[in-house]
Write an enzyme that holds these catalytic residues in place. Structure first.
Site, PDB file in Angstrom:
ATOM      1  NE  ARG A 131      -2.441  -0.861   3.581  1.00  0.00           N
ATOM      2  CZ  ARG A 131      -1.973  -0.021   4.475  1.00  0.00           C
ATOM      3  NH1 ARG A 131      -2.074   1.276   4.293  1.00  0.00           N
ATOM      4  NH2 ARG A 131      -1.409  -0.459   5.566  1.00  0.00           N
TER       5      ARG A 131
ATOM      6  CE1 TYR B 210       2.267  -7.438  -3.823  1.00  0.00           C
ATOM      7  CE2 TYR B 210       1.345  -6.485  -1.829  1.00  0.00           C
ATOM      8  CZ  TYR B 210       2.086  -7.464  -2.454  1.00  0.00           C
ATOM      9  OH  TYR B 210       2.640  -8.490  -1.710  1.00  0.00           O
TER      10      TYR B 210
ATOM     11  CE  LYS C 102      -5.866  -3.189   5.397  1.00  0.00           C
ATOM     12  NZ  LYS C 102      -6.058  -3.758   6.718  1.00  0.00           N
TER      13      LYS C 102
ATOM     14  CG  HIS D  95      -7.252  -2.187  11.050  1.00  0.00           C
ATOM     15  ND1 HIS D  95      -5.965  -1.704  11.178  1.00  0.00           N
ATOM     16  CD2 HIS D  95      -7.175  -3.223  10.177  1.00  0.00           C
ATOM     17  CE1 HIS D  95      -5.158  -2.415  10.419  1.00  0.00           C
ATOM     18  NE2 HIS D  95      -5.861  -3.350   9.812  1.00  0.00           N
TER      19      HIS D  95
ATOM     20  CB  SER E 120       0.498  -3.086  10.650  1.00  0.00           C
ATOM     21  OG  SER E 120       1.163  -1.873  10.741  1.00  0.00           O
TER      22      SER E 120
ATOM     23  CB  CYS F 149       0.560  -5.790  17.036  1.00  0.00           C
ATOM     24  SG  CYS F 149       1.442  -4.235  17.267  1.00  0.00           S
TER      25      CYS F 149
ATOM     26  CG  ASP G 189      -7.317  -6.575   7.953  1.00  0.00           C
ATOM     27  OD1 ASP G 189      -6.549  -6.106   8.805  1.00  0.00           O
ATOM     28  OD2 ASP G 189      -7.460  -6.077   6.823  1.00  0.00           O
TER      29      ASP G 189
ATOM     30  NE  ARG H 293       0.401  -8.175   2.868  1.00  0.00           N
ATOM     31  CZ  ARG H 293      -0.251  -7.603   3.862  1.00  0.00           C
ATOM     32  NH1 ARG H 293      -1.336  -8.154   4.372  1.00  0.00           N
ATOM     33  NH2 ARG H 293       0.180  -6.475   4.382  1.00  0.00           N
TER      34      ARG H 293
HETATM   35  O1  SAT Z   1      -2.533  -4.172   1.328  1.00  0.00           O
HETATM   36  S1  SAT Z   1      -3.561  -4.237   2.379  1.00  0.00           S
HETATM   37  O2  SAT Z   1      -4.013  -2.904   2.713  1.00  0.00           O
HETATM   38  O3  SAT Z   1      -4.696  -5.014   1.930  1.00  0.00           O
HETATM   39  C1  SAT Z   1      -2.930  -5.001   3.746  1.00  0.00           C
HETATM   40  C2  SAT Z   1      -2.371  -4.059   4.732  1.00  0.00           C
HETATM   41  O4  SAT Z   1      -1.505  -3.249   4.405  1.00  0.00           O
HETATM   42  O5  SAT Z   1      -2.790  -4.124   5.904  1.00  0.00           O
HETATM   43 MN    MN Z   2      -5.047  -4.684   8.246  1.00  0.00          MN
END
Ligand code: SAT
Ligand code: MN
Length: 605
Positions: free
Chosen positions: A80, A219, A228, A248, A270, A272, A295, A387
Site C-alpha cells: 500500500r 497490489y 481498506k 480494523h 500492524s 502486532c 482484519d 502475501r
Molecule cells: O494491502 S492491504 O491494505 O490489503 C494489507 C495491509 O496493508 O494491511
Molecule cells: Mn489490516
C-alpha cells in the site's frame, strides 16, 4: 489483440444506474471488451489459465500445494502507498490531520485525465461484490471495475463476488462504485508484461459521494478496493451517517471448558500479530478459539440495542514472512491448498518458501523477483510484504457462524500495541468511555527496521491511522456515540504482549498462552474473575492468571504488571498533546476520560 469493439455482456436485471456507470467508465477508459463477473468456478479457472499464459501466475506443484499459484509483482508495486492515498472531503478539515486531503474537483480532473484511454487493449471486468453475508443487515455492496485479472481473482477470494450481490443491487441495495485501472494501456501489437502497473499511483476516496478511484497499482489494498478503501475508509463515512463502526479488528469466538462461547473483536496496529491472535491455538486444555475474521469488523446495534459484529471480508490477505508452524500453525494449515501467493520465493520442487517458514532456508530458490537465490545471496528471498490470499472456508478454525447474516453479539473488545515498557499485560477499562480512550491511545514502539528513532512511540489511534475516511476526532465521537446508545456494551480491555524487562528480555511468551489473558477477561463478564482498580484500569486480582503454568516467574509477573505512575503520567501528557493536534473536534468525553486518568496518576506519584 484483434478485438477492438466493446462487447456488452451485461446480465439481465442490471439496474439502469449501474449500467450507466459502467458505460461511462468504458467510454472513459476505452477497453477492448467488458466482462461482467459472475463469481463462478469456471470464470475463476478461465482467469487463472489466462494469467498463466500471460506469465502473471505460476502454477505450484499440485502434489505439494494443490490449486495454488504464485504471482510476482513489479518490484515497484509491492505494498500500500499511504503517501498516494487521498481523502477528498468537500472541506479541507473534513479529512483531519492523519490523512492526505485533496480538493475533490481538481482530483476529479486529475483522475479523468489519467483514466482517459487507460484500459486500451485490455478487458474491463465488472465485479459486483458484497461486504458481509449477502442479505445481512450490516452488509453493504459495491461494484469495482478493473483491468487486472489478478485483482478479479483476489477480489473473488476476499469478498462474495458475482451474481448474488448483483441480485441485491438489482433489488435496490445501494452500492459503492470503485474504479480501478493499472494504468498500462496497450497499443495495437504491443506485448503485455506479467505485472502491468504505472509509476504514478493514486488511491482516492470521496467519502461524501461514496466513491473510490484507484490508478497505477495492482497490489493489495491499493487495488482490492473492497478491503481498506471500502471496508474501512468509505465505511467509516457510511458508519458515521448510519450509526455503526468500521473497525480494523479481528473477530473470534472463544469457548470455555463448560462450552460457553463469547465473541471478541481485537484491534492492533500492524505487525502486532492480529492474524496469529485470530488463529490462536490455546495453550490451556478445554479452551477453544475459532476464527471469524483477521482484519476488519463492522460493528453496529441490533434491534435489541446490543452491539453485533460481522467480518465483511470472505478471505485472508496475510503477510507470509514470519508465518510458520511455530508462530501460526493454523495459518500454515489454511495455506495447504487453494492459495494465491504473491512475492514469495519458489522452491526447486515447485512449492513456496519465505523467511521464517523454516529455520534452515532451502539451498536454492527462485526469489520474489524471479532470480536464482541461495542463502549466500544476502537479500530476502521473499519480499517482506509478500502475501497469501486464501478463502476463509479453508481455515481449519473458521467458526461455523462466521458468515451468519445477523453477525454475532460482541462480548468483549480488546485493544493492544507493541510496548516494551510501561503498559501492563492486561487491563480492563472502567467503562465504554474509558475503553474508547484506551483505543484512541493505541501506539506501538518503532522497531530498528523503521525509519525514525528506535523506541519512539508511533500513535495509531484505534489502529486506524491510514484507514479512517473521516476526521479521526469524528471517528472517536462515533465510537462514543455507538457505545453510548447501546443497551449493553462489550467490556473493553487493553493488552500488551510485548513488555520487556530491564535487560530487554520479553516477559510474556504470547501466542497460545494469551488464552490465559482472555480467560481472565471473559471471567470479568460474569464477575467470576476479580480485579483491582488502578489509575490505568482494572488489573487482574491476585492469583487470577496462572502465569506460572505459562513459564513466567513471580518476578517476571511483577514486572509485567507493574505500573510506573510517573511514566504513565508522561504518556498521558503526550496523549493530551496528541489530541490537541485534532483541534476542537475532539469529543469532550474523551478529554474528560483522559483528565480522569491524569488526576488518578497525579495522586499516585
Ligand atoms: O494491502 S492491504 O491494505 O490489503 C494489507 C495491509 O496493508 O494491511
Ligand atoms: Mn489490516
Amino acid at each position: 489483440m484483434t478485438a477492438t469493439s466493446v462487447t456488452r455482456t451485461a446480465p439481465a436485471h442490471v439496474p439502469p444506474a449501474l449500467a450507466q456507470w459502467v458505460e461511462e467508465m468504458a467510454s472513459l477508459t476505452r477497453p477492448n471488451s467488458i466482462v461482467w463477473c459472475d463469481g463462478s468456478d469456471e470464470e475463476r479457472q478461465g482467469l487463472i489459465d489466462r494469467m498463466i499464459d500471460a506469465g502473471t501466475l505460476t502454477r505450484l506443484n499440485p502434489e505439494l500445494r494443490p490449486n495454488s499459484y504464485l504471482a510476482r509483482s513489479n518490484p515497484s508495486d509491492v505494498a500500500r502507498v499511504e503517501s498516494r492515498t487521498f481523502i477528498c472531503t468537500d472541506e479541507e478539515d473534513g479529512a483531519g490531520p492523519t490523512n492526505n486531503w485533496a480538493d475533490p474537483a481538481s482530483m476529479r480532473e486529475t483522475l479523468h485525465g489519467l483514466f482517459d484511454g487507460a484500459m486500451k487493449g485490455r478487458t474491463m471486468y465488472v465485479m459486483p461484490f458484497a461486504m458481509g453475508p449477502v442479505g445481512g443487515a450490516l452488509t453493504r455492496y459495491g461494484v469495482q471495475v478493473t483491468d487486472s485479472p489478478y485483482v478479479v481473482l483476489s477480489t473473488g477470494v476476499m469478498t462474495r463476488m458475482g451474481a448474488a450481490p448483483l441480485a441485491q443491487i438489482a433489488a435496490g441495495a445501494p452500492w459503492v462504485p470503485a474504479a480501478h485501472t493499472v494504468g498500462a494501456p496497450l497499443e495495437p501489437g504491443q506485448e503485455d508484461v506479467a505485472w502491468p502497473c504505472n509509476d504514478t499511483k493514486y488511491i482516492v476516496q470521496f467519502p461524501s459521494t461514496r466513491e473510490i478511484w484507484s490508478y497505477g497499482s495492482a497490489y493489495g489494498g491499493n487495488a482490492i478496493l473492497a478491503k481498506k478503501a471500502f471496508a474501512l475508509r468509505i465505511a467509516t463515512a457510511l458508519g458515521h451517517d448510519e450509526g455503526w463502526l468500521a473497525a480494523h479488528m479481528l473477530l473470534m469466538r472463544v469457548t470455555d471448558p463448560e462450552g460457553r462461547s463469547r465473541h471478541v473483536a481485537a484491534g492492533f496496529p500492524s505487525a502486532c500479530g492480529k492474524t496469529n491472535f485470530a488463529m490462536m491455538r490455546p495453550a490451556v486444555d478445554g479452551w477453544k478459539v475459532e476464527t471469524l475474521g483477521d482484519d476488519i469488523s463492522w460493528i453496529g446495534p441490533d434491534s435489541d440495542g446490543r452491539l453485533r459484529a460481522i467480518n465483511p471480508e470472505a478471505g485472508f490477505f496475510g503477510v507470509a514472512p514470519g508465518t510458520s508452524t511455530d508462530t501460526n500453525p493454523v495459518a500454515m494449515e489454511t495455506l495447504v491448498s487453494d492459495t494465491v501467493f504473491t512475492n514469495v520465493a519458489l522452491t526447486d520442487d515447485g512449492d513456496v518458501w519465505w523467511e521464517g517458514m523454516t529455520k534452515e532456508p532451502p539451498a536454492h530458490l527462485i526469489d520474489w523477483q524471479g532470480n536464482d537465490w541461495t542463502p549466500e545471496s544476502g537479500t530476502p528471498a521473499a519480499h517482506p510484504n509478500a502475501r497469501f490470499t486464501v478463502g476463509a472456508q479453508h481455515c481449519p478454525t473458521i467458526a461455523d457462524n462466521w458468515d451468519d447474516p445477523d453477525g454475532v453479539v460482541l462480548d468483549a473488545i480488546v485493544f493492544g500495541g507493541r510496548r516494551k515498557t510501561q503498559i501492563p499485560l492486561v487491563a480492563q477499562a472502567y467503562d465504554w468511555k474509558h475503553g474508547v480512550l484506551m483505543g484512541a491511545s493505541l501506539a506501538s514502539e518503532q522497531t530498528a527496521a523503521a525509519e525514525g528513532p528506535v523506541g519512539k512511540l508511533r500513535r495509531d489511534p484505534l489502529a486506524m491511522l491510514p484507514f479512517s475516511g473521516i476526521h479521526m476526532a469524528d471517528h472517536f465521537a462515533d465510537w462514543l456515540r455507538v457505545g453510548g446508545q447501546a443497551r449493553d456494551v462489550p467490556a473493553v480491555f487493553h493488552v500488551n504482549w510485548f513488555r520487556r524487562d530491564a535487560e530487554g528480555n520479553i516477559l510474556w511468551p504470547g501466542f497460545g498462552e494469551n488464552i490465559r489473558v482472555l480467560k481472565w477477561a471473559l471471567g470479568r463478564l460474569d464477575g467470576s474473575a476479580t480485579a483491582e482498580r488502578t489509575p490505568f484500569g482494572w488489573l487482574p486480582g491476585e492469583g487470577e492468571i496462572d502465569y506460572a503454568d505459562a513459564g513466567v516467574s513471580d518476578e517476571q509477573w511483577r514486572r509485567l504488571m507493574a505500573l510506573d505512575a510517573e511514566g504513565l503520567a508522561e504518556e498521558a501528557e503526550d496523549m493530551s498533546e496528541y489530541l490537541d493536534g485534532f483541534g476542537d473536534r475532539v469529543p469532550a468525553e474523551l478529554r474528560s476520560a483522559l483528565h480522569l486518568r491524569q488526576r488518578a496518576l497525579d495522586s499516585e506519584s
